[in-house]
Design a protein around this motif. Structure first.
Motif, PDB file in Angstrom:
ATOM      1  N   GLY A 142       0.794  -1.221   0.000  1.00  0.00           N
ATOM      2  CA  GLY A 142       0.000   0.000   0.000  1.00  0.00           C
ATOM      3  C   GLY A 142       0.826   1.271   0.000  1.00  0.00           C
ATOM      4  O   GLY A 142       0.414   2.288  -0.563  1.00  0.00           O
ATOM      5  N   ASP A 143       2.006   1.235   0.614  1.00  0.00           N
ATOM      6  CA  ASP A 143       2.844   2.443   0.660  1.00  0.00           C
ATOM      7  C   ASP A 143       3.741   2.581  -0.558  1.00  0.00           C
ATOM      8  O   ASP A 143       4.576   3.484  -0.629  1.00  0.00           O
ATOM      9  N   GLY A 144       3.577   1.680  -1.527  1.00  0.00           N
ATOM     10  CA  GLY A 144       4.343   1.776  -2.761  1.00  0.00           C
ATOM     11  C   GLY A 144       5.604   0.958  -2.799  1.00  0.00           C
ATOM     12  O   GLY A 144       6.343   1.007  -3.793  1.00  0.00           O
ATOM     13  N   THR A 145       5.890   0.182  -1.748  1.00  0.00           N
ATOM     14  CA  THR A 145       7.100  -0.650  -1.747  1.00  0.00           C
ATOM     15  C   THR A 145       6.947  -1.789  -2.750  1.00  0.00           C
ATOM     16  O   THR A 145       6.014  -2.587  -2.671  1.00  0.00           O
ATOM     17  N   THR A 181       6.597  19.866  -6.762  1.00  0.00           N
ATOM     18  CA  THR A 181       5.780  18.856  -6.111  1.00  0.00           C
ATOM     19  C   THR A 181       6.281  18.587  -4.697  1.00  0.00           C
ATOM     20  O   THR A 181       7.400  18.958  -4.345  1.00  0.00           O
ATOM     21  N   VAL A 182       5.431  17.940  -3.913  1.00  0.00           N
ATOM     22  CA  VAL A 182       5.805  17.492  -2.572  1.00  0.00           C
ATOM     23  C   VAL A 182       5.376  16.032  -2.443  1.00  0.00           C
ATOM     24  O   VAL A 182       4.390  15.601  -3.052  1.00  0.00           O
ATOM     25  N   PRO A 183       6.104  15.222  -1.664  1.00  0.00           N
ATOM     26  CA  PRO A 183       5.725  13.816  -1.494  1.00  0.00           C
ATOM     27  C   PRO A 183       4.382  13.687  -0.779  1.00  0.00           C
ATOM     28  O   PRO A 183       4.025  14.507   0.075  1.00  0.00           O
ATOM     29  N   VAL A 184       3.637  12.656  -1.129  1.00  0.00           N
ATOM     30  CA  VAL A 184       2.392  12.344  -0.419  1.00  0.00           C
ATOM     31  C   VAL A 184       2.760  11.695   0.902  1.00  0.00           C
ATOM     32  O   VAL A 184       3.507  10.705   0.937  1.00  0.00           O
ATOM     33  N   GLU A 185       2.249  12.232   1.997  1.00  0.00           N
ATOM     34  CA  GLU A 185       2.642  11.745   3.325  1.00  0.00           C
ATOM     35  C   GLU A 185       2.163  10.330   3.586  1.00  0.00           C
ATOM     36  O   GLU A 185       2.891   9.506   4.154  1.00  0.00           O
ATOM     37  N   THR A 186       0.940  10.025   3.217  1.00  0.00           N
ATOM     38  CA  THR A 186       0.383   8.685   3.458  1.00  0.00           C
ATOM     39  C   THR A 186      -0.114   8.108   2.130  1.00  0.00           C
ATOM     40  O   THR A 186      -1.308   8.126   1.845  1.00  0.00           O
ATOM     41  N   PRO A 187       0.825   7.623   1.294  1.00  0.00           N
ATOM     42  CA  PRO A 187       0.414   7.092  -0.013  1.00  0.00           C
ATOM     43  C   PRO A 187      -0.425   5.833   0.133  1.00  0.00           C
ATOM     44  O   PRO A 187      -0.276   5.066   1.083  1.00  0.00           O
ATOM     45  N   ARG A 188      -1.281   5.633  -0.834  1.00  0.00           N
ATOM     46  CA  ARG A 188      -2.128   4.447  -0.844  1.00  0.00           C
ATOM     47  C   ARG A 188      -2.216   3.933  -2.277  1.00  0.00           C
ATOM     48  O   ARG A 188      -2.897   4.517  -3.129  1.00  0.00           O
ATOM     49  N   ILE A 189      -1.489   2.851  -2.555  1.00  0.00           N
ATOM     50  CA  ILE A 189      -1.459   2.261  -3.890  1.00  0.00           C
ATOM     51  C   ILE A 189      -2.095   0.882  -3.844  1.00  0.00           C
ATOM     52  O   ILE A 189      -1.795   0.075  -2.959  1.00  0.00           O
ATOM     53  N   LEU A 190      -2.963   0.617  -4.801  1.00  0.00           N
ATOM     54  CA  LEU A 190      -3.630  -0.685  -4.897  1.00  0.00           C
ATOM     55  C   LEU A 190      -3.084  -1.435  -6.109  1.00  0.00           C
ATOM     56  O   LEU A 190      -3.172  -0.942  -7.240  1.00  0.00           O
ATOM     57  N   GLN A 191      -2.527  -2.609  -5.876  1.00  0.00           N
ATOM     58  CA  GLN A 191      -2.030  -3.449  -6.968  1.00  0.00           C
ATOM     59  C   GLN A 191      -3.176  -4.266  -7.550  1.00  0.00           C
ATOM     60  O   GLN A 191      -4.058  -4.743  -6.832  1.00  0.00           O
ATOM     61  N   GLY A 192      -3.156  -4.415  -8.878  1.00  0.00           N
ATOM     62  CA  GLY A 192      -4.216  -5.179  -9.529  1.00  0.00           C
ATOM     63  C   GLY A 192      -5.462  -4.377  -9.800  1.00  0.00           C
ATOM     64  O   GLY A 192      -6.512  -4.944 -10.101  1.00  0.00           O
ATOM     65  N   PHE A 193      -5.355  -3.047  -9.722  1.00  0.00           N
ATOM     66  CA  PHE A 193      -6.479  -2.155 -10.004  1.00  0.00           C
ATOM     67  C   PHE A 193      -6.012  -1.061 -10.963  1.00  0.00           C
ATOM     68  O   PHE A 193      -4.828  -0.720 -11.026  1.00  0.00           O
TER      69      PHE A 193
END
Length: 238
Positions: A142-145, A181-193
């Protein structure tokens, strides 16, 4: 005698730009990660001097971008990524960094994670993301790792423009953030979507009809105004 024509010409020019933006929205209603756009109308008053009444002019030279999130659609693809909430992926095209919400990625021959157009996906440090060729299990948390076969490889970078209202569309789903730009503090990435376009075709067609009617109204006004001026000149010639 032509004070009414010049403001209407400015308005007509803006309506034409708005119509072009709507046409682009409708054409990209099914484009992954597409953000709908429009034009921002502004007014400025022209001082005609010598005690004459001022003239109010309208222009539409500023593009707007709808940042509302589109629907998330499950695909199951290992390199199909969707952002939930704020943020943009960073991709490199010919040495220049662009922002996008289109998360349909794939791997190139060298293992680089790229868009269908060949733009390299960048990590949080601005470096291209790679997956070793032949990797089997690829996982994005979820955090992009990004991990392959259980080994962490990189963290996909999500950023937000410092001035979201000044995003400049360069092509399709790509944007430039001129103010940085500035980094997103709480990134949320969904794999498979994948995130669908946020364009509502029904609303865009309704907008198109409204703009078309407004344009025709302005066109009729200019025709009548032109005839009025011609009539005045004909009377003066008699």
């Amino acid at each position: 005698m032509t004070d009414g024509i010049y403001p209407t010409l400015g308005r007509q020019s803006g309506l034409l730009r708005e119509m072009n933006a709507i046409a682009q929205n409708i054409a990209n209603a099914n484009t992954t990660g597409y953000r709908g756009g429009g034009m921002l109308f502004s007014e400025f008053v022209v001082d005609t001097g010598n005690g004459n009444p001022s003239v109010s002019m309208a222009h539409a030279n500023v593009q707007t971008t709808n940042l509302t999130q589109g629907a998330l659609e499950r695909t199951g693809g290992a390199f199909d990524l969707a952002i939930e909430g704020d943020g943009f992926f960073q991709v490199d095209r010919n040495g220049q960094t662009f922002l996008t919400r289109a998360g349909a990625f794939m791997t190139g021959p060298d293992g680089g994670v790229v868009t269908p157009e060949g733009d390299a996906l960048l990590d949080a440090g601005g470096a291209p993301v790679f997956v070793p060729p032949g990797s089997n299990a690829v996982h994005v948390s979820g955090d992009g790792t990004l991990s392959a076969d259980g080994q962490p490889l990189a963290q996909i970078g999500l950023v937000m423009p410092v001035a979201p209202d000044r995003l400049a569309r360069t092509a399709g789903t790509l944007f430039e953030a001129g103010d940085g730009t500035v980094p997103v503090e709480t990134p949320r990435i969904l794999q498979g979507f994948l995130e669908a376009s946020n364009v509502n075709p029904v609303l865009e067609i309704a907008r198109m009809i409204t703009v078309q009617n407004a344009y025709e109204l302005g066109q009729n006004f200019m025709t009548q105004e032109d005839e009025r001026v011609r009539s005045i000149f004909r009377l003066m010639e008699q």
